[in-house]
Motif scaffolding. Structure first.
Motif, PDB file in Angstrom:
ATOM      1  N   ALA A 309      -4.297 -19.959 -10.998  1.00  0.00           N
ATOM      2  CA  ALA A 309      -5.071 -20.838 -10.116  1.00  0.00           C
ATOM      3  C   ALA A 309      -4.918 -20.411  -8.658  1.00  0.00           C
ATOM      4  O   ALA A 309      -5.876 -20.458  -7.882  1.00  0.00           O
ATOM      5  CB  ALA A 309      -4.611 -22.281 -10.289  1.00  0.00           C
ATOM      6  N   PHE A 310      -3.708 -19.995  -8.290  1.00  0.00           N
ATOM      7  CA  PHE A 310      -3.478 -19.510  -6.926  1.00  0.00           C
ATOM      8  C   PHE A 310      -4.345 -18.294  -6.635  1.00  0.00           C
ATOM      9  O   PHE A 310      -5.000 -18.207  -5.582  1.00  0.00           O
ATOM     10  CB  PHE A 310      -2.001 -19.179  -6.750  1.00  0.00           C
ATOM     11  CG  PHE A 310      -1.674 -18.469  -5.466  1.00  0.00           C
ATOM     12  CD1 PHE A 310      -1.750 -19.121  -4.248  1.00  0.00           C
ATOM     13  CD2 PHE A 310      -1.310 -17.131  -5.471  1.00  0.00           C
ATOM     14  CE1 PHE A 310      -1.466 -18.464  -3.063  1.00  0.00           C
ATOM     15  CE2 PHE A 310      -1.018 -16.467  -4.306  1.00  0.00           C
ATOM     16  CZ  PHE A 310      -1.092 -17.143  -3.091  1.00  0.00           C
ATOM     17  N   GLU A 311      -4.386 -17.339  -7.551  1.00  0.00           N
ATOM     18  CA  GLU A 311      -5.206 -16.148  -7.354  1.00  0.00           C
ATOM     19  C   GLU A 311      -6.691 -16.496  -7.315  1.00  0.00           C
ATOM     20  O   GLU A 311      -7.459 -15.891  -6.552  1.00  0.00           O
ATOM     21  CB  GLU A 311      -4.910 -15.142  -8.465  1.00  0.00           C
ATOM     22  CG  GLU A 311      -3.484 -14.599  -8.429  1.00  0.00           C
ATOM     23  CD  GLU A 311      -3.191 -13.678  -9.592  1.00  0.00           C
ATOM     24  OE1 GLU A 311      -4.013 -13.642 -10.539  1.00  0.00           O
ATOM     25  OE2 GLU A 311      -2.145 -12.996  -9.570  1.00  0.00           O
ATOM     26  N   THR A 312      -7.090 -17.472  -8.112  1.00  0.00           N
ATOM     27  CA  THR A 312      -8.493 -17.892  -8.111  1.00  0.00           C
ATOM     28  C   THR A 312      -8.877 -18.515  -6.779  1.00  0.00           C
ATOM     29  O   THR A 312      -9.965 -18.251  -6.237  1.00  0.00           O
ATOM     30  CB  THR A 312      -8.741 -18.891  -9.246  1.00  0.00           C
ATOM     31  OG1 THR A 312      -8.426 -18.278 -10.500  1.00  0.00           O
ATOM     32  CG2 THR A 312     -10.194 -19.347  -9.261  1.00  0.00           C
ATOM     33  N   VAL A 313      -7.992 -19.341  -6.232  1.00  0.00           N
ATOM     34  CA  VAL A 313      -8.257 -19.986  -4.940  1.00  0.00           C
ATOM     35  C   VAL A 313      -8.389 -18.931  -3.847  1.00  0.00           C
ATOM     36  O   VAL A 313      -9.318 -18.975  -3.026  1.00  0.00           O
ATOM     37  CB  VAL A 313      -7.148 -20.994  -4.601  1.00  0.00           C
ATOM     38  CG1 VAL A 313      -7.285 -21.475  -3.150  1.00  0.00           C
ATOM     39  CG2 VAL A 313      -7.201 -22.180  -5.545  1.00  0.00           C
ATOM     40  N   VAL A 314      -7.476 -17.955  -3.820  1.00  0.00           N
ATOM     41  CA  VAL A 314      -7.543 -16.889  -2.815  1.00  0.00           C
ATOM     42  C   VAL A 314      -8.837 -16.084  -2.977  1.00  0.00           C
ATOM     43  O   VAL A 314      -9.503 -15.748  -1.993  1.00  0.00           O
ATOM     44  CB  VAL A 314      -6.314 -15.962  -2.917  1.00  0.00           C
ATOM     45  CG1 VAL A 314      -6.452 -14.776  -1.977  1.00  0.00           C
ATOM     46  CG2 VAL A 314      -5.042 -16.734  -2.588  1.00  0.00           C
ATOM     47  N   ALA A 315      -9.205 -15.804  -4.223  1.00  0.00           N
ATOM     48  CA  ALA A 315     -10.451 -15.054  -4.465  1.00  0.00           C
ATOM     49  C   ALA A 315     -11.673 -15.844  -3.994  1.00  0.00           C
ATOM     50  O   ALA A 315     -12.607 -15.272  -3.429  1.00  0.00           O
ATOM     51  CB  ALA A 315     -10.573 -14.719  -5.950  1.00  0.00           C
ATOM     52  N   ASP A 316     -11.662 -17.153  -4.205  1.00  0.00           N
ATOM     53  CA  ASP A 316     -12.781 -17.991  -3.745  1.00  0.00           C
ATOM     54  C   ASP A 316     -12.866 -18.012  -2.225  1.00  0.00           C
ATOM     55  O   ASP A 316     -13.963 -17.993  -1.651  1.00  0.00           O
ATOM     56  CB  ASP A 316     -12.625 -19.414  -4.279  1.00  0.00           C
ATOM     57  CG  ASP A 316     -12.837 -19.505  -5.780  1.00  0.00           C
ATOM     58  OD1 ASP A 316     -13.440 -18.567  -6.342  1.00  0.00           O
ATOM     59  OD2 ASP A 316     -12.393 -20.493  -6.391  1.00  0.00           O
ATOM     60  N   ILE A 317     -11.707 -18.045  -1.574  1.00  0.00           N
ATOM     61  CA  ILE A 317     -11.691 -18.013  -0.104  1.00  0.00           C
ATOM     62  C   ILE A 317     -12.259 -16.687   0.395  1.00  0.00           C
ATOM     63  O   ILE A 317     -13.072 -16.645   1.324  1.00  0.00           O
ATOM     64  CB  ILE A 317     -10.256 -18.237   0.412  1.00  0.00           C
ATOM     65  CG1 ILE A 317      -9.787 -19.662   0.102  1.00  0.00           C
ATOM     66  CG2 ILE A 317     -10.171 -17.982   1.914  1.00  0.00           C
ATOM     67  CD1 ILE A 317      -8.337 -19.919   0.433  1.00  0.00           C
ATOM     68  N   LEU A 318     -11.844 -15.591  -0.227  1.00  0.00           N
ATOM     69  CA  LEU A 318     -12.342 -14.269   0.178  1.00  0.00           C
ATOM     70  C   LEU A 318     -13.845 -14.155  -0.054  1.00  0.00           C
ATOM     71  O   LEU A 318     -14.564 -13.574   0.769  1.00  0.00           O
ATOM     72  CB  LEU A 318     -11.621 -13.172  -0.604  1.00  0.00           C
ATOM     73  CG  LEU A 318     -10.158 -12.927  -0.251  1.00  0.00           C
ATOM     74  CD1 LEU A 318      -9.600 -11.818  -1.131  1.00  0.00           C
ATOM     75  CD2 LEU A 318     -10.006 -12.564   1.199  1.00  0.00           C
ATOM     76  N   LYS A 361      -5.270  -6.808  -3.876  1.00  0.00           N
ATOM     77  CA  LYS A 361      -5.462  -6.483  -5.292  1.00  0.00           C
ATOM     78  C   LYS A 361      -6.751  -7.076  -5.856  1.00  0.00           C
ATOM     79  O   LYS A 361      -7.026  -6.948  -7.038  1.00  0.00           O
ATOM     80  CB  LYS A 361      -4.268  -7.003  -6.101  1.00  0.00           C
ATOM     81  CG  LYS A 361      -2.958  -6.306  -5.759  1.00  0.00           C
ATOM     82  CD  LYS A 361      -1.775  -6.959  -6.448  1.00  0.00           C
ATOM     83  CE  LYS A 361      -1.841  -6.805  -7.943  1.00  0.00           C
ATOM     84  NZ  LYS A 361      -0.653  -7.384  -8.614  1.00  0.00           N
ATOM     85  N   THR A 362      -7.547  -7.711  -4.993  1.00  0.00           N
ATOM     86  CA  THR A 362      -8.801  -8.306  -5.452  1.00  0.00           C
ATOM     87  C   THR A 362      -9.763  -7.222  -5.928  1.00  0.00           C
ATOM     88  O   THR A 362      -9.902  -6.183  -5.274  1.00  0.00           O
ATOM     89  CB  THR A 362      -9.451  -9.108  -4.314  1.00  0.00           C
ATOM     90  OG1 THR A 362      -8.525 -10.095  -3.850  1.00  0.00           O
ATOM     91  CG2 THR A 362     -10.717  -9.790  -4.787  1.00  0.00           C
ATOM     92  N   PRO A 363     -10.449  -7.421  -7.041  1.00  0.00           N
ATOM     93  CA  PRO A 363     -11.444  -6.422  -7.496  1.00  0.00           C
ATOM     94  C   PRO A 363     -12.497  -6.182  -6.421  1.00  0.00           C
ATOM     95  O   PRO A 363     -13.005  -7.111  -5.804  1.00  0.00           O
ATOM     96  CB  PRO A 363     -12.050  -7.095  -8.732  1.00  0.00           C
ATOM     97  CG  PRO A 363     -10.985  -8.027  -9.225  1.00  0.00           C
ATOM     98  CD  PRO A 363     -10.282  -8.528  -8.001  1.00  0.00           C
ATOM     99  N   THR A 489      -0.234  -0.057  -0.296  1.00  0.00           N
ATOM    100  CA  THR A 489      -0.852   1.085  -0.984  1.00  0.00           C
ATOM    101  C   THR A 489      -2.375   0.977  -1.043  1.00  0.00           C
ATOM    102  O   THR A 489      -3.079   1.941  -0.704  1.00  0.00           O
ATOM    103  CB  THR A 489      -0.261   1.233  -2.394  1.00  0.00           C
ATOM    104  OG1 THR A 489       1.151   1.442  -2.288  1.00  0.00           O
ATOM    105  CG2 THR A 489      -0.893   2.401  -3.127  1.00  0.00           C
ATOM    106  N   PRO A 490      -2.947  -0.167  -1.451  1.00  0.00           N
ATOM    107  CA  PRO A 490      -4.424  -0.259  -1.446  1.00  0.00           C
ATOM    108  C   PRO A 490      -5.031  -0.136  -0.051  1.00  0.00           C
ATOM    109  O   PRO A 490      -6.111   0.457   0.100  1.00  0.00           O
ATOM    110  CB  PRO A 490      -4.698  -1.643  -2.045  1.00  0.00           C
ATOM    111  CG  PRO A 490      -3.466  -1.997  -2.797  1.00  0.00           C
ATOM    112  CD  PRO A 490      -2.346  -1.358  -2.056  1.00  0.00           C
ATOM    113  N   VAL A 491      -4.350  -0.664   0.963  1.00  0.00           N
ATOM    114  CA  VAL A 491      -4.890  -0.584   2.325  1.00  0.00           C
ATOM    115  C   VAL A 491      -4.964   0.863   2.790  1.00  0.00           C
ATOM    116  O   VAL A 491      -5.991   1.317   3.318  1.00  0.00           O
ATOM    117  CB  VAL A 491      -4.032  -1.421   3.291  1.00  0.00           C
ATOM    118  CG1 VAL A 491      -4.445  -1.159   4.740  1.00  0.00           C
ATOM    119  CG2 VAL A 491      -4.171  -2.902   2.981  1.00  0.00           C
TER     120      VAL A 491
END
Length: 951
Positions: A309-318, A361-363, A489-491
């Motif tokens: 749920a935490f990752e989903t909330v962050v993804a929705d904000i992004l 790490k977001t797709p 690393t992704p940055v």
């Protein structure tokens, strides 16, 4: 209010930390039988019944007698209960229980008074002692008023600005905080109880309450006369903080829990944006540091309850922030779609490190990998439709202009345009003050007629907005990098990809379907410069092995293929030295920054020079046609492009940081061993030369106070005979000589009074010029310049004249210095090299004299023709433009040739004053040629055609 009964029942049954249900027969059968909706009055009645039952079980029956008469307790609906302390509740907390007031019969009381006989003198009545329970209750009510902005129905606090909640009792304990908060949050926005729209902001309300509770806890006295009361209030405050966070987390996991929390991620995004713009209402700044903030506690609670749920909330904000960023074009956009607002929200979001990791790490955070089918996918953009009512011809013109702009063309998923439109960082980095954007060029409307002060104020204002935005982008990128390896690393991979897909940015006319906008690359360079700040004065931490380690550099320094990067040394063999840097981030950051500057700032400097030429050429054409330059629309537009580009290209912070970085690069090249030096990218040196030449002409004031000593050292090193065989690019070696002339030759020697004398002087040697004080220069510079004088022959006909004029000025300055006289004498030790140098001088003089003698008479003829209005007006306009264009070219060529003639003759003069050098000129191999050259010059100057030289 239809949701209130269910929520209240849940809270009272312990769902939010309340007390357990005391009724053993009250079983939860909601799974089988749907709960019947109850009214608020029914709920209130049930609460009162439960409180009454609790009272009956805790308070023993008492009998009282007065002279044989029983005192009857009369309960009336109008009687207000008095609060007394009774036994502890299940968790040991004392509660105030309503107790009926005993009232005696009025008649019995009168009879008893008559039996007492004569009245005694009434003793002085003592003031009634305050009830501790009532006092504590009032403190609690004041506390929830201050923190939660609510008041209880039937309580002692009456404040019209507070929202009233009814929990069936005016008593306030730790156990019913959850019920109070649930009742407040469950109030429908349509109920009319919210005074302002701000009261309906669910998460903003919870965050502000949490902050007020934290501040109140912090201000609680450590020592108190009533320690029990203080501890009780602290428990209530801590319970408030816990429940505020718990309700916020539950509302994000179950969006339909409260009507006001349905758009939770959107509200959180708004709160995060305000956190930077209004720190006083920030949900990311805690009273005891960022770890104590409401947002940090909320993230912890979400992770504890449900990581997904935490990752989903962050993804929705992004997702919401990306949609808003897509609407932005520049940093000048209005507040509704302002990039600074959205980057502020991202900064606040990533202040929590675990959120920063989720962001990275977001797709879709990175471009598709090179060589994959997805990377080869083509994204087609539907071109905009012509305006309504346009004719067929207008529609064709519209489509043609859209195609020429390149913005509506298709592009690959792995390309510069995809980087800007499909990735989060690309959407952020693309914003700036692009010179071709209408909102930017409009700032310089009518620029030709505006005062310098007015233009400066406009430019400074735009630069301030750009600087604020770039600083915010740097904070965001830094928060990702410092969040840990999983985010760093992704940055860094994104930056590497950005450099790889923008290799074509160095082209004269970059393909807009393949490369990003110049503002994107420039912003990347600006942020990388800021990241290099920590080691800007310490080149020893940079390991050269990053260049030849393809595993680490990601292919940005390719040695083969279409995107090969030239090396300093020709045919440099592969280096076998291992790449074993102690801190690999520093070399990676340095070389990424060097590559970014090559693709952005250095390319931008060349493009700006072309813009200046176009401005001057346009003005010259207008003057040739006797037109008003200041009122010409085309000229004003081109001039506005120039000033719009200077907003970012000549921003003082960018210029100074770039100069410092190039000085660091020079220090790194100076300390690099001879085995690794040939493998270094050639553009590391060429970028230094080109950018210094650009800044010395257009932003010389920014050079003052910047240490450029390392650049001088590396120029002297690479020009020395020892490294002449290493750097075989004659154009690059010629640029090294130009840097010495443009930057390090004192102003009184090169005729450029605008350049400050402190730039060319070494503060560590008492303010003497680097050309005189540097030990390596004293040893090798004079022979190096004489060798370079002959090498620039390979740079081109027009280019070599400028290079040799600069070299001649340098040699004249060094000859006047006694520190270099020994180096000049050593020239005579190599007879073959000196003969080559002398033959070059004589060939140059003969060629220059021929050129000048051909051009001067032609220039004179055109000048006389233009001076005669009748004759000049009779020439057709097209022919006049051709004659004018050729005349300008002749003037430019003579301006280049004549100074070189004078400097070459002067150089022959001062060199021949030395007896050893003079003896070489008198050798049989040189003397006849020298005499013929001098006679040829004299004949041209004083011969029969000498009278035609007047111009």
């Amino acid at each position: 209010m239809s949701f209130l009964p269910d929520l209240a029942g849940w809270a009272l049954s312990g769902g939010a930390g309340g007390s357990n249900n005391d009724d053993p027969n009250d079983n939860d059968n909601s799974a089988d039988v749907p709960m019947e909706q109850e009214s608020e009055e029914e709920i209130r009645a049930k609460r009162l019944a439960r409180l009454s039952a609790r009272f009956d079980s805790n308070v023993p029956k008492k009998e009282s007698a007065n002279h044989g008469s029983s005192v009857k307790a009369i309960k009336t609906s109008d009687t207000s209960p008095m609060e007394v302390e009774t036994g502890s509740t299940d968790n040991g907390q004392k509660t105030a229980t309503p107790v009926p007031i005993a009232i005696t019969d009025v008649g019995n009381k009168a009879e008893s008074l008559q039996e007492e006989g004569p009245k005694k003198k009434r003793a002085k009545e003592l003031p009634e002692k305050p009830d501790p329970a009532r006092k504590l209750q009032r403190k609690k009510e004041l506390l929830i008023k201050k923190i939660l902005k609510v008041k209880l129905t039937g309580g002692s606090i009456a404040d019209p600005e507070c929202i009233e909640v009814d929990i069936g009792s005016a008593l306030l304990t730790v156990e019913n905080i959850a019920e109070i908060l649930a009742s407040r949050l469950a109030i429908s926005p349509k109920s009319g109880q919210y005074a302002t729209s701000g009261d309906k902001a669910f998460f903003a309300y919870l965050g502000s309450c949490h902050k007020r509770a934290s501040e109140e806890l912090k201000n609680m006295p450590v020592k108190s006369n009533d320690l029990a009361t203080t501890e009780e209030l602290k428990k209530i405050l801590n319970e408030m903080k816990t429940q505020l966070v718990s309700f916020a987390a539950s509302s994000l996991i179950y969006p339909d829990l409260f009507e006001l929390a349905k758009d939770g991620p959107s509200q959180i995004t708004h709160c995060l944006a305000n956190s930077t713009l209004d720190p006083a209402s920030s949900i990311t700044i805690g009273v005891a540091g960022k770890n104590s903030s409401f947002f940090g506690a909320l993230c912890d609670e979400l992770i504890n309850q449900d990581l997904g749920a935490f990752e989903t909330v962050v993804a929705d904000i992004l997702k919401e922030i990306k949609e808003e960023l897509l609407q932005c074009e520049t940093v000048l956009d209005s507040s509704g779609s302002n990039g600074l607002v959205h980057i502020s929200a991202l900064n606040a979001l990533c202040s929590y490190k675990k959120a920063a990791i989720v962001v990275a790490k977001t797709p879709g955070f990175l471009l598709p990998e090179e060589g994959t089918p997805k990377a080869a996918e083509k994204i087609s953009i539907q071109p905009p439709s012509p305006p309504p009512g346009a004719s067929q011809q207008q529609q064709q013109i519209f489509r043609m202009m859209a195609a020429m702009s390149g913005r509506n063309s298709s592009y690959l998923r792995r390309s510069g345009p995809a980087l800007e439109k499909e990735t989060l960082l690309g959407l952020i980095f693309r914003l700036g003050v692009p010179m071709d954007n209408k909102s930017v060029t409009e700032q310089f409307q009518g620029i030709a007629k505006r005062s310098r002060n007015n233009i400066k104020n406009t430019t400074d204002g735009l630069r301030r907005q750009l600087r604020v935005y770039q600083d915010s982008v740097h904070i965001f990128l830094k928060s990702l990098i410092t969040a840990g390896e999983n985010a760093r690393t992704p940055v860094l991979q994104w930056i590497t990809d950005a450099l790889l897909v923008n290799v074509g940015a160095t082209a004269l006319r970059p393909d807009k379907t393949k490369v990003s906008n110049p503002q994107t690359l420039q912003n990347i360079a600006v942020v990388l410069l800021k990241l290099c700040e920590r080691f800007m004065d310490d080149p020893s931490r940079i390991h050269p092995g990053f260049v030849w380690s393809e595993e680490d550099n990601g292919g940005i320094f390719a040695t083969s293929g279409d995107d090969v990067v030239s090396r300093l040394g020709e045919n440099a063999e592969s280096c076998t030295e291992p790449y074993d840097a102690r801190n690999k981030f520093i070399p990676q950051c340095f070389f990424l920054c060097a590559r970014a500057l090559h693709l952005s700032v250095v390319v931008g400097a060349s493009q700006h020079t072309n813009i200046l030429r176009q401005v001057n050429h346009t003005a010259w054409n207008l003057r040739q046609r006797n037109l008003d330059v200041a009122n010409d629309n085309n000229f004003n537009y081109i001039l506005s492009i120039q000033f719009a580009n200077e907003v970012s290209m000549l921003a003082p912070e960018l210029v100074i940081d770039s100069l410092r970085f190039f000085n660091l690069t020079a220090a790194f090249l100076t300390q690099t061993n001879d085995k690794a030096l040939p493998h270094m990218p050639e553009h590391l040196v060429s970028d230094i030369c080109e950018y210094l030449a650009f800044v010395s002409k257009h932003a010389e004031k920014q050079m003052e106070g910047v240490d450029l000593g390392n650049i001088f050292k590396v120029v002297v090193k690479l020009l020395s005979p020892q490294y002449a065989s290493l750097v075989r690019n004659y154009n690059l070696r010629a640029k090294l000589g130009d840097v010495l002339h443009d930057v390090y030759l004192p102003p009184d020697s090169n005729g450029r009074s605008s350049l400050s004398s402190q730039i060319c002087c070494d503060p560590r040697s008492g303010g003497q010029p680097y050309l005189i004080s540097d030990a390596d220069a004293q040893e090798s510079l004079a022979p190096s310049l004489l060798l370079l004088y002959g090498e620039v022959e390979h740079t081109g006909y027009y280019e070599k004249m400028g290079h040799r004029a600069n070299i001649a000025s340098l040699l004249q300055f060094l000859w006047a210095s006694k520190e270099h006289r020994n180096a000049f004498r050593r020239i005579t030790q190599n007879k073959t090299s000196f003969i080559t140098f002398a033959n070059g001088i004589m060939n140059e003089m003969n060629s220059l004299i021929v050129t000048v003698m051909e051009k001067l008479p032609e220039i004179r003829r055109v000048q006389l023709q233009m001076a005669n209005p009748t004759e000049w007006g009779a020439v057709p306009e097209e022919e006049r433009e051709t004659i004018s264009s050729r005349h300008e070219e002749n003037e430019q060529e003579v301006k280049r040739a004549l100074p070189l003639c004078n400097k070459t003759l002067k150089m022959l003069g001062f060199l021949s004053t030395d007896s050893d050098i003079r003896s070489l000129f008198l050798l049989d191999e040189l003397c006849p040629r020298l005499v013929n050259m001098l006679l040829h010059v004299l004949t041209k100057l004083v011969g029969a055609k000498g009278m035609e030289l007047k111009v």
